[in-house]
Design an enzyme around this catalytic site. Structure first.
Site, PDB file in Angstrom:
ATOM      1  N   ASP B  31       0.863  -1.184   0.000  1.00  0.00           N
ATOM      2  CA  ASP B  31       0.000   0.000   0.000  1.00  0.00           C
ATOM      3  C   ASP B  31       0.906   1.242   0.000  1.00  0.00           C
ATOM      4  O   ASP B  31       1.886   1.293   0.747  1.00  0.00           O
ATOM      5  CB  ASP B  31      -0.905  -0.019   1.240  1.00  0.00           C
ATOM      6  CG  ASP B  31      -2.017   1.004   1.154  1.00  0.00           C
ATOM      7  OD1 ASP B  31      -3.190   0.609   1.082  1.00  0.00           O
ATOM      8  OD2 ASP B  31      -1.723   2.217   1.160  1.00  0.00           O
ATOM      9  N   ASN B  88     -13.247  -2.871   1.636  1.00  0.00           N
ATOM     10  CA  ASN B  88     -14.153  -1.722   1.671  1.00  0.00           C
ATOM     11  C   ASN B  88     -15.007  -1.686   0.416  1.00  0.00           C
ATOM     12  O   ASN B  88     -14.478  -1.778  -0.688  1.00  0.00           O
ATOM     13  CB  ASN B  88     -13.342  -0.418   1.737  1.00  0.00           C
ATOM     14  CG  ASN B  88     -12.501  -0.313   2.989  1.00  0.00           C
ATOM     15  OD1 ASN B  88     -12.916  -0.777   4.053  1.00  0.00           O
ATOM     16  ND2 ASN B  88     -11.326   0.271   2.870  1.00  0.00           N
ATOM     17  N   VAL B  97     -10.487   3.277  -5.012  1.00  0.00           N
ATOM     18  CA  VAL B  97     -10.105   2.703  -6.311  1.00  0.00           C
ATOM     19  C   VAL B  97     -11.177   1.685  -6.664  1.00  0.00           C
ATOM     20  O   VAL B  97     -11.500   0.801  -5.856  1.00  0.00           O
ATOM     21  CB  VAL B  97      -8.719   2.040  -6.265  1.00  0.00           C
ATOM     22  CG1 VAL B  97      -8.384   1.406  -7.613  1.00  0.00           C
ATOM     23  CG2 VAL B  97      -7.648   3.055  -5.875  1.00  0.00           C
ATOM     24  N   HIS B 101     -10.334  -4.821  -3.919  1.00  0.00           N
ATOM     25  CA  HIS B 101      -9.040  -5.143  -3.326  1.00  0.00           C
ATOM     26  C   HIS B 101      -9.210  -5.425  -1.844  1.00  0.00           C
ATOM     27  O   HIS B 101     -10.179  -4.994  -1.217  1.00  0.00           O
ATOM     28  CB  HIS B 101      -8.034  -4.011  -3.558  1.00  0.00           C
ATOM     29  CG  HIS B 101      -8.503  -2.650  -3.150  1.00  0.00           C
ATOM     30  ND1 HIS B 101      -9.409  -1.918  -3.899  1.00  0.00           N
ATOM     31  CD2 HIS B 101      -8.200  -1.878  -2.080  1.00  0.00           C
ATOM     32  CE1 HIS B 101      -9.626  -0.743  -3.304  1.00  0.00           C
ATOM     33  NE2 HIS B 101      -8.913  -0.713  -2.198  1.00  0.00           N
ATOM     34  N   HIS B 103      -7.206  -5.348   1.808  1.00  0.00           N
ATOM     35  CA  HIS B 103      -6.077  -4.883   2.596  1.00  0.00           C
ATOM     36  C   HIS B 103      -5.639  -5.998   3.547  1.00  0.00           C
ATOM     37  O   HIS B 103      -6.473  -6.578   4.256  1.00  0.00           O
ATOM     38  CB  HIS B 103      -6.474  -3.667   3.440  1.00  0.00           C
ATOM     39  CG  HIS B 103      -6.815  -2.450   2.634  1.00  0.00           C
ATOM     40  ND1 HIS B 103      -5.904  -1.459   2.351  1.00  0.00           N
ATOM     41  CD2 HIS B 103      -7.975  -2.075   2.033  1.00  0.00           C
ATOM     42  CE1 HIS B 103      -6.486  -0.522   1.621  1.00  0.00           C
ATOM     43  NE2 HIS B 103      -7.745  -0.870   1.417  1.00  0.00           N
TER      44      HIS B 103
END
Lengths: 115, 115
Positions: B31, B88, B97, B101, B103
């Site tokens: 990240d 999220n 974005v 994805h 995290h």
């Protein structure tokens, strides 16, 4: 069922919880210590201790959990504003029940960092 | 590839990133704004906009992402102390974005609430 597993007892109906969703693979219920207007735990019926204990045979199950997260958020009308799915593995991440579970949070703006 | 998708460009090698893992299905990279000593994004090669755009055909892929999370944590030696996986969906959860994805955070104690 491991005798001392809280979530196995909830899934078996031996301990009361506010169940909001169930199907053949998973159950979802309200977190007893909610951190958002919507805060649910999505828990597989299969007893899996932690994320590290998942096998590739569980891949389909994990995908299903995300299908359920989206369905709950949609049905309870907090999907569009947004939701977060959180999985904690081991004590340093805050895992305290040794049956894998996925937190679904929504109904407010969620901040960063995520803990 | 959606022309303006940052992560599609990273996956195509058009934008530089610090990639730590790749296979046929996913890529993981650091990240750019890390929130923990270990903070990686696990991103499917398939462009899927949000969690709500997942179909049941993606279930196996999502399970694979958790296999990759465990493998990275194990290989980089932060699995035992603990790690958190966060996804999220939509702006209220902090998604910025529009390519799904996950995290992966570890290397420190992670607090509660998760944002």
């Amino acid at each position: 069922m491991p005798e001392e597993c809280l979530f196995c007892k909830i899934l078996a109906g031996e301990i009361q919880s506010n169940i909001i969703y169930r199907d053949d693979l998973v159950v979802a219920f309200e977190d007893v210590n909610p951190q958002a207007p919507h805060h649910y735990l999505i828990v597989p019926r299969k007893h899996i201790r932690t994320t590290l204990d998942l096998s590739t045979a569980d891949n389909e199950l994990i995908g299903h959990i995300y299908q359920v997260a989206g369905k709950i958020a949609h049905d309870m009308e907090f999907a569009e504003e947004g939701f977060r799915v959180v999985n904690n593995c081991n004590e340093g991440a805050g895992q305290s029940v040794w049956h894998i579970h996925f937190h679904l949070l929504g109904g407010r703006d969620l901040t960063w960092p995520p803990g």
